[in-house]
Design a protein around this motif. Sequence first.
Motif, PDB file in Angstrom:
ATOM      1  N   ARG A 345       0.848  -1.196   0.000  1.00  0.00           N
ATOM      2  CA  ARG A 345       0.000   0.000   0.000  1.00  0.00           C
ATOM      3  C   ARG A 345       0.880   1.241   0.000  1.00  0.00           C
ATOM      4  O   ARG A 345       1.898   1.285   0.694  1.00  0.00           O
ATOM      5  N   GLU A 346       0.503   2.221  -0.809  1.00  0.00           N
ATOM      6  CA  GLU A 346       1.283   3.449  -0.890  1.00  0.00           C
ATOM      7  C   GLU A 346       0.333   4.613  -1.147  1.00  0.00           C
ATOM      8  O   GLU A 346      -0.311   4.687  -2.183  1.00  0.00           O
ATOM      9  N   ASP A 347       0.237   5.534  -0.192  1.00  0.00           N
ATOM     10  CA  ASP A 347      -0.635   6.714  -0.313  1.00  0.00           C
ATOM     11  C   ASP A 347      -2.067   6.335  -0.667  1.00  0.00           C
ATOM     12  O   ASP A 347      -2.729   6.972  -1.488  1.00  0.00           O
ATOM     13  N   GLY A 348      -2.556   5.279  -0.057  1.00  0.00           N
ATOM     14  CA  GLY A 348      -3.934   4.860  -0.285  1.00  0.00           C
ATOM     15  C   GLY A 348      -4.123   3.948  -1.480  1.00  0.00           C
ATOM     16  O   GLY A 348      -5.190   3.343  -1.647  1.00  0.00           O
ATOM     17  N   ASP A 349      -3.098   3.837  -2.344  1.00  0.00           N
ATOM     18  CA  ASP A 349      -3.173   2.962  -3.502  1.00  0.00           C
ATOM     19  C   ASP A 349      -2.600   1.589  -3.177  1.00  0.00           C
ATOM     20  O   ASP A 349      -1.787   1.428  -2.252  1.00  0.00           O
ATOM     21  N   ARG A 350      -3.022   0.633  -3.959  1.00  0.00           N
ATOM     22  CA  ARG A 350      -2.401  -0.691  -3.924  1.00  0.00           C
ATOM     23  C   ARG A 350      -1.418  -0.768  -5.085  1.00  0.00           C
ATOM     24  O   ARG A 350      -1.792  -0.515  -6.238  1.00  0.00           O
ATOM     25  N   VAL A 351      -0.166  -1.062  -4.791  1.00  0.00           N
ATOM     26  CA  VAL A 351       0.862  -1.199  -5.824  1.00  0.00           C
ATOM     27  C   VAL A 351       1.206  -2.684  -5.913  1.00  0.00           C
ATOM     28  O   VAL A 351       1.762  -3.259  -4.987  1.00  0.00           O
ATOM     29  N   CYS A 352       0.853  -3.269  -7.039  1.00  0.00           N
ATOM     30  CA  CYS A 352       0.935  -4.721  -7.179  1.00  0.00           C
ATOM     31  C   CYS A 352       1.792  -5.093  -8.390  1.00  0.00           C
ATOM     32  O   CYS A 352       1.549  -4.614  -9.501  1.00  0.00           O
ATOM     33  N   THR A 353       2.785  -5.927  -8.169  1.00  0.00           N
ATOM     34  CA  THR A 353       3.596  -6.484  -9.256  1.00  0.00           C
ATOM     35  C   THR A 353       3.211  -7.938  -9.432  1.00  0.00           C
ATOM     36  O   THR A 353       3.200  -8.709  -8.466  1.00  0.00           O
ATOM     37  N   PHE A 354       2.878  -8.293 -10.663  1.00  0.00           N
ATOM     38  CA  PHE A 354       2.450  -9.674 -10.912  1.00  0.00           C
ATOM     39  C   PHE A 354       3.068 -10.196 -12.201  1.00  0.00           C
ATOM     40  O   PHE A 354       3.483  -9.441 -13.076  1.00  0.00           O
ATOM     41  N   LEU A 355       3.119 -11.506 -12.290  1.00  0.00           N
ATOM     42  CA  LEU A 355       3.647 -12.195 -13.460  1.00  0.00           C
ATOM     43  C   LEU A 355       2.505 -12.933 -14.149  1.00  0.00           C
ATOM     44  O   LEU A 355       1.809 -13.728 -13.521  1.00  0.00           O
ATOM     45  N   LYS A 356       2.315 -12.648 -15.438  1.00  0.00           N
ATOM     46  CA  LYS A 356       1.400 -13.457 -16.249  1.00  0.00           C
ATOM     47  C   LYS A 356       2.231 -14.623 -16.788  1.00  0.00           C
ATOM     48  O   LYS A 356       3.060 -14.437 -17.682  1.00  0.00           O
ATOM     49  N   ARG A 357       2.034 -15.787 -16.234  1.00  0.00           N
ATOM     50  CA  ARG A 357       2.865 -16.928 -16.626  1.00  0.00           C
ATOM     51  C   ARG A 357       2.564 -17.343 -18.067  1.00  0.00           C
ATOM     52  O   ARG A 357       1.412 -17.431 -18.478  1.00  0.00           O
ATOM     53  N   THR A 358       3.628 -17.557 -18.820  1.00  0.00           N
ATOM     54  CA  THR A 358       3.500 -18.059 -20.187  1.00  0.00           C
ATOM     55  C   THR A 358       3.909 -19.522 -20.163  1.00  0.00           C
ATOM     56  O   THR A 358       5.101 -19.841 -20.231  1.00  0.00           O
ATOM     57  N   GLN A 359       2.919 -20.382 -20.036  1.00  0.00           N
ATOM     58  CA  GLN A 359       3.180 -21.790 -19.755  1.00  0.00           C
ATOM     59  C   GLN A 359       3.921 -22.495 -20.884  1.00  0.00           C
ATOM     60  O   GLN A 359       4.760 -23.360 -20.648  1.00  0.00           O
TER      61      GLN A 359
END
Length: 376
Positions: A345-359
């Motif tokens: 969480r940063e200044d009320g926002d959600r900061v999310c890093t994600f991986l779209k797996r390429t199977q």
Amino acid sequence: MSDTEYHRLLGMGKSAFEELENHLEERTYEGRQYQHVPDYRRGVERGTTLIDGTVVRGFPKVPRTLVLSAGIPEWFDDHPGERIAVEEKLNGYNVRVVRLDGERLAFSRSGMVCPFTTRILERLVDLEALFEQYPEAMVCGEMIGPENPYTAHDYPEVDSLAFRAFDWRDRLSGEPLPVEIRRERYETFDVPQTRLFGQFEVDEAATEIRRIIEELDADGREGVIMKSPDGTAQLKYTTSAANQGDLAYAFSLPFDYGQPFMFRRLIREGFQSIEWDESDAVARERAHELGEAILLSMRETIDTVADGDAVGERHTVRASPETVDVLLEHLDGQGLTIEIEADRREDGDRVCTFLKRTQSTTDKTRNYLDGHIVKE
């Protein structure tokens, strides 16, 4: 609205519409059912959406020239004596925004309502006054920046995510506004736009655009879109930096991006090298850069899988917690495998890093590392 009325809105016969129906995809957005055209069919643009008894037109496919000096006069032959406008082509994802029954919706290139873009646009650009005055408008633009859930690319002027308008069309007919009127209107409503480099006579355009392309290439930017004054004829051309960036990305996921994707970009490099009249030394430098883009990105992927890690498309997004939630649900609904790598969480926002797996790339690379024999 009946199917018959939809076919009238699309300007096609009933039997043609019945044929089109076989290729429509059904979707739901917050209880609203709609259909969209995922691929070009029977003269109907990809991304055209049938929703709430009306039609939202898809964005037309923009052709490309591989040789500026020959392609420009050929393509703009129907616009003699007119000056073509040259605007920047940005590397992001295409979005069309309309207002239906008082609600603003953002549509992806393929015609799906994107819940993330629909929500995040509210903080990026104010379109209320525009839609109040022009309720039938379809605002067409590019979402760009490093915190982008679909196509992340760094731009010095963008810290997180930004919107840049590049077209204005009637949502039902798909007809564009003339370039000058469109730019004036967006300025009136303080809507940020893609850069206009100028307007040039057709016979002089190739020389001017080459100069522009060389500057964009040096800055690692994507390219240009050329447009007739009325906005109906469009043509694109990209930089070597964009081609090589695409190749590096594709070869980092070599079993998920098809050979046509890679081949087209290699062909662009070949034709540009010839039109630029490069010396042998300069051509070898281009070849060296191409080789690095291809081999080093693929090598990194093989190394990653060898270490037991997954590969895929990595993105970071910054938005309200609710907006990030609906984005992840939207991606999951498309059958994508998502791995959350960082979440804060940063200044009320959600900061999310994600991986779209390429199977496919992960599995095939692992198989080859384990000794799978390739029969060619």
